[in-house]
Design a protein around this motif. Structure first.
Motif, PDB file in Angstrom:
ATOM      1  N   TYR A   3       0.838  -1.211   0.000  1.00 30.07           N
ATOM      2  CA  TYR A   3       0.000   0.000   0.000  1.00 30.07           C
ATOM      3  C   TYR A   3       0.870   1.257   0.000  1.00 30.07           C
ATOM      4  O   TYR A   3       0.641   2.202  -0.764  1.00 30.07           O
ATOM      5  CB  TYR A   3      -0.899  -0.056   1.239  1.00 30.07           C
ATOM      6  CG  TYR A   3      -1.900   1.058   1.401  1.00 30.07           C
ATOM      7  CD1 TYR A   3      -3.032   1.124   0.607  1.00 30.07           C
ATOM      8  CD2 TYR A   3      -1.739   2.015   2.401  1.00 30.07           C
ATOM      9  CE1 TYR A   3      -3.973   2.120   0.788  1.00 30.07           C
ATOM     10  CE2 TYR A   3      -2.676   3.020   2.582  1.00 30.07           C
ATOM     11  CZ  TYR A   3      -3.795   3.070   1.776  1.00 30.07           C
ATOM     12  OH  TYR A   3      -4.725   4.064   1.965  1.00 30.07           O
ATOM     13  N   GLU A   4       1.906   1.277   0.837  1.00 28.78           N
ATOM     14  CA  GLU A   4       2.804   2.420   0.882  1.00 28.78           C
ATOM     15  C   GLU A   4       3.558   2.585  -0.436  1.00 28.78           C
ATOM     16  O   GLU A   4       3.709   3.708  -0.939  1.00 28.78           O
ATOM     17  CB  GLU A   4       3.817   2.257   2.016  1.00 28.78           C
ATOM     18  CG  GLU A   4       3.231   2.381   3.402  1.00 28.78           C
ATOM     19  CD  GLU A   4       4.296   2.311   4.482  1.00 28.78           C
ATOM     20  OE1 GLU A   4       4.003   2.732   5.604  1.00 28.78           O
ATOM     21  OE2 GLU A   4       5.414   1.827   4.197  1.00 28.78           O
TER      22      GLU A   4
ATOM     23  N   TRP B 223       1.333   4.153  -3.133  1.00 29.77           N
ATOM     24  CA  TRP B 223       1.098   5.586  -2.958  1.00 29.77           C
ATOM     25  C   TRP B 223       2.387   6.397  -3.070  1.00 29.77           C
ATOM     26  O   TRP B 223       2.344   7.624  -3.192  1.00 29.77           O
ATOM     27  CB  TRP B 223       0.392   5.840  -1.634  1.00 29.77           C
ATOM     28  CG  TRP B 223      -1.058   5.488  -1.722  1.00 29.77           C
ATOM     29  CD1 TRP B 223      -1.658   4.346  -1.309  1.00 29.77           C
ATOM     30  CD2 TRP B 223      -2.095   6.291  -2.290  1.00 29.77           C
ATOM     31  NE1 TRP B 223      -3.003   4.372  -1.577  1.00 29.77           N
ATOM     32  CE2 TRP B 223      -3.302   5.557  -2.172  1.00 29.77           C
ATOM     33  CE3 TRP B 223      -2.136   7.559  -2.878  1.00 29.77           C
ATOM     34  CZ2 TRP B 223      -4.522   6.055  -2.643  1.00 29.77           C
ATOM     35  CZ3 TRP B 223      -3.346   8.060  -3.336  1.00 29.77           C
ATOM     36  CH2 TRP B 223      -4.524   7.311  -3.217  1.00 29.77           C
TER      37      TRP B 223
ATOM     38  N   ASP C  86       4.262   5.806  -5.609  1.00 30.45           N
ATOM     39  CA  ASP C  86       4.467   5.644  -7.051  1.00 30.45           C
ATOM     40  C   ASP C  86       5.603   4.667  -7.363  1.00 30.45           C
ATOM     41  O   ASP C  86       6.290   4.808  -8.376  1.00 30.45           O
ATOM     42  CB  ASP C  86       4.752   6.993  -7.719  1.00 30.45           C
ATOM     43  CG  ASP C  86       3.517   7.900  -7.724  1.00 30.45           C
ATOM     44  OD1 ASP C  86       2.392   7.371  -7.835  1.00 30.45           O
ATOM     45  OD2 ASP C  86       3.680   9.128  -7.607  1.00 30.45           O
TER      46      ASP C  86
ATOM     47  N   ARG D  50      -0.714  -0.162 -10.027  1.00 24.52           N
ATOM     48  CA  ARG D  50      -2.035  -0.539  -9.515  1.00 24.52           C
ATOM     49  C   ARG D  50      -2.358  -1.991  -9.840  1.00 24.52           C
ATOM     50  O   ARG D  50      -3.006  -2.680  -9.062  1.00 24.52           O
ATOM     51  CB  ARG D  50      -3.113   0.382 -10.122  1.00 24.52           C
ATOM     52  CG  ARG D  50      -4.555  -0.018  -9.783  1.00 24.52           C
ATOM     53  CD  ARG D  50      -4.784   0.096  -8.291  1.00 24.52           C
ATOM     54  NE  ARG D  50      -6.076  -0.439  -7.882  1.00 24.52           N
ATOM     55  CZ  ARG D  50      -6.277  -1.699  -7.526  1.00 24.52           C
ATOM     56  NH1 ARG D  50      -5.278  -2.572  -7.563  1.00 24.52           N
ATOM     57  NH2 ARG D  50      -7.468  -2.106  -7.135  1.00 24.52           N
TER      58      ARG D  50
ATOM     59  N   ASP E   3      -5.763   1.111  -3.811  1.00 23.42           N
ATOM     60  CA  ASP E   3      -5.885   2.504  -4.249  1.00 23.42           C
ATOM     61  C   ASP E   3      -6.888   3.305  -3.432  1.00 23.42           C
ATOM     62  O   ASP E   3      -7.292   4.393  -3.828  1.00 23.42           O
ATOM     63  CB  ASP E   3      -6.271   2.557  -5.729  1.00 23.42           C
ATOM     64  CG  ASP E   3      -7.583   1.836  -6.018  1.00 23.42           C
ATOM     65  OD1 ASP E   3      -8.101   1.155  -5.102  1.00 23.42           O
ATOM     66  OD2 ASP E   3      -8.077   1.934  -7.153  1.00 23.42           O
TER      67      ASP E   3
ATOM     68  N   PRO F 219      -7.640   5.761  -0.595  1.00 20.75           N
ATOM     69  CA  PRO F 219      -6.904   6.645   0.318  1.00 20.75           C
ATOM     70  C   PRO F 219      -7.382   6.546   1.754  1.00 20.75           C
ATOM     71  O   PRO F 219      -6.610   6.724   2.691  1.00 20.75           O
ATOM     72  CB  PRO F 219      -7.159   8.045  -0.261  1.00 20.75           C
ATOM     73  CG  PRO F 219      -8.414   7.916  -1.052  1.00 20.75           C
ATOM     74  CD  PRO F 219      -8.421   6.512  -1.590  1.00 20.75           C
TER      75      PRO F 219
ATOM     76  N   VAL G 216       5.275   9.504   1.022  1.00 24.65           N
ATOM     77  CA  VAL G 216       3.885   9.083   0.830  1.00 24.65           C
ATOM     78  C   VAL G 216       2.974  10.313   0.793  1.00 24.65           C
ATOM     79  O   VAL G 216       1.828  10.271   1.218  1.00 24.65           O
ATOM     80  CB  VAL G 216       3.451   8.105   1.954  1.00 24.65           C
ATOM     81  CG1 VAL G 216       2.256   7.261   1.479  1.00 24.65           C
ATOM     82  CG2 VAL G 216       4.580   7.153   2.323  1.00 24.65           C
TER      83      VAL G 216
ATOM     84  N   LYS H 163       1.518  11.738  -1.658  1.00 21.56           N
ATOM     85  CA  LYS H 163       0.338  11.571  -2.507  1.00 21.56           C
ATOM     86  C   LYS H 163      -0.836  11.024  -1.708  1.00 21.56           C
ATOM     87  O   LYS H 163      -1.981  11.477  -1.857  1.00 21.56           O
ATOM     88  CB  LYS H 163       0.685  10.630  -3.667  1.00 21.56           C
ATOM     89  CG  LYS H 163      -0.423  10.429  -4.679  1.00 21.56           C
ATOM     90  CD  LYS H 163       0.086   9.525  -5.804  1.00 21.56           C
ATOM     91  CE  LYS H 163      -1.031   9.199  -6.785  1.00 21.56           C
ATOM     92  NZ  LYS H 163      -0.549   8.275  -7.856  1.00 21.56           N
ATOM     93  N   LEU H 164      -0.569  10.063  -0.833  1.00 27.65           N
ATOM     94  CA  LEU H 164      -1.605   9.500   0.023  1.00 27.65           C
ATOM     95  C   LEU H 164      -2.073  10.529   1.044  1.00 27.65           C
ATOM     96  O   LEU H 164      -3.282  10.694   1.271  1.00 27.65           O
ATOM     97  CB  LEU H 164      -1.079   8.256   0.738  1.00 27.65           C
ATOM     98  CG  LEU H 164      -1.990   7.627   1.791  1.00 27.65           C
ATOM     99  CD1 LEU H 164      -3.308   7.185   1.175  1.00 27.65           C
ATOM    100  CD2 LEU H 164      -1.292   6.449   2.472  1.00 27.65           C
TER     101      LEU H 164
ATOM    102  N   ALA I 207      -4.217  13.139  -0.641  1.00 30.58           N
ATOM    103  CA  ALA I 207      -5.488  12.547  -1.071  1.00 30.58           C
ATOM    104  C   ALA I 207      -6.451  12.440   0.105  1.00 30.58           C
ATOM    105  O   ALA I 207      -7.652  12.752  -0.019  1.00 30.58           O
ATOM    106  CB  ALA I 207      -5.252  11.181  -1.709  1.00 30.58           C
ATOM    107  N   ARG I 208      -5.955  11.996   1.255  1.00 25.48           N
ATOM    108  CA  ARG I 208      -6.812  11.866   2.438  1.00 25.48           C
ATOM    109  C   ARG I 208      -7.302  13.223   2.930  1.00 25.48           C
ATOM    110  O   ARG I 208      -8.489  13.415   3.213  1.00 25.48           O
ATOM    111  CB  ARG I 208      -6.053  11.158   3.558  1.00 25.48           C
ATOM    112  CG  ARG I 208      -5.894   9.672   3.351  1.00 25.48           C
ATOM    113  CD  ARG I 208      -5.331   9.010   4.592  1.00 25.48           C
ATOM    114  NE  ARG I 208      -5.292   7.560   4.442  1.00 25.48           N
ATOM    115  CZ  ARG I 208      -4.925   6.730   5.405  1.00 25.48           C
ATOM    116  NH1 ARG I 208      -4.566   7.204   6.585  1.00 25.48           N
ATOM    117  NH2 ARG I 208      -4.915   5.437   5.201  1.00 25.48           N
TER     118      ARG I 208
END
Length: 354
Positions: A71-72, A75, A77, A81, A102, A104, A287, A289-290, A293-294
């Protein structure tokens, strides 16, 4: 809060669900029911044998990793996926996928986990799927690592820790009520520890579940502290996972400003602590991006209303005209912000006396 009309812990026969292609129909049904807290039973498995797999191998680099690590990497990159994994069981090469990779958000119904397409894809010798001769694992304390090892997110860097490489394959069965059995793991992001806290809160064993930080062992009950109306002057040297309801907004500089809505006590005053996440710190976070997103999702969907967790010490200035409290977060692994839907899971969680 359930997403389908079944009570938690109810068993659903996949064969009764609307027909889809065999592999994806089974997987999609399992994921939907898993998110609603429902144990799933298929024609290939016997009651009580729905298995979420903790570890898998990434065939391209022959690396063994946990679903949390996958998962890390996604996120950050560093993982596609549609990445495919294989089972770590003895003599087994069953293909696996990482569900919820994917997503978040995480809560008690959404978390990353490995799952196989079909039970018969696993070798007869596979203890992950069949559990033959598997000894009951002794409970171990979860380990929260305050810092990541150097190169943890370098492209092509190994993702398997020495402990992972030498320990037997692990799995987690659903309990009779559909919950996950406790497990011991190493974590770097506070979000992973919060997930375990919520699970132990649900299972009512916060006072028994242990967590190790920097060689010291405590319980989840003692580590997680609700800030509401605690005497902040007595707690300035106390590093804990402080949590409470809060509001968050984006700053014009590209960072975020968070203010708790429930206060600490300071004499007759009530002080609501704040946290500032700077653009510079976020851009340096692997991380990011994660994280963005959250936070952006919370701002868009709940106007920034959230529940915040931070592993830190409360800080107050000594000579300020008006007292205030801040949490300084130097490592963005040490903050977790979640949607208000988790308030039900946190309801009645006891404060620990100072």
């Amino acid at each position: 809060m359930a997403m389908v009309a079944y009570s938690a812990g109810e068993t659903v026969n996949v064969g009764t669900l609307p027909s889809k292609p065999r592999v994806w129909g089974l997987h999609d049904a399992r994921r939907s029911c898993h998110r609603a807290g429902v144990a799933v039973q298929s024609a290939e498995t016997s009651p009580g044998h729905d298995v979420s797999i903790e570890e898998a191998t990434l065939p391209d680099r022959d690396e063994r990793l946990t679903a949390e690590r996958a998962y890390e990497l996604f996120w950050a990159d560093l993982l596609a996926r549609d990445a495919r994994f294989t089972c770590v069981g003895t003599g087994c090469s069953a293909p696996l996928i990482c569900a919820c990779l994917d997503k978040p958000e995480q809560n008690l119904r959404i978390r990353p986990y490995f799952r196989s397409y079909r039970l018969e894809d696993h070798a007869e010798s596979c203890e992950v799927a069949h559990g033959r001769g598997e000894a009951k694992a002794a409970k171990q304390a979860d380990v929260f690592e305050a810092e990541r090892p150097e190169g943890h997110f370098r492209a092509g860097a190994g993702t398997a820790s020495p402990a992972t490489a030498t320990t037997p394959a692990r799995r987690v069965r659903t309990s009779p009520t559909g919950g996950l059995a406790p497990r011991a793991s190493h974590y770097y992001r506070l979000s992973s520890l919060v997930q375990k806290f919520l699970e132990h809160r649900r299972d009512k064993d916060l006072d028994q579940a242990a967590v190790e930080i920097g060689g010291d062992t405590t319980t989840y009950e003692a580590l997680f502290r609700n800030i509401y109306r605690q005497k902040v002057a007595d707690l300035l040297g106390t590093r804990a996972v402080w949590w409470g309801t809060a509001s968050i907004r984006a700053t014009k500089e590209g960072g975020y400003y968070l203010r708790f809505s429930r206060p600490f006590r300071h004499g007759d005053a009530e002080l609501r602590p704040t946290i500032t996440l700077t653009t510079k710190d976020i851009d340096a976070y692997p991380v990011r991006k994660l994280l963005r997103a959250r936070l952006d999702k919370l701002i868009a969907e709940s106007d920034g209303y959230c529940v915040a967790f931070v592993w830190a010490k409360p800080w107050m200035p000594k000579d300020a005209e008006a007292p205030f409290v801040r949490f300084y977060v130097n490592n963005l692994d040490h903050i977790d912000v979640r949607g208000p839907e988790i308030l039900e899971a946190l309801k009645n969680t006891s404060r620990v006396a100072s």
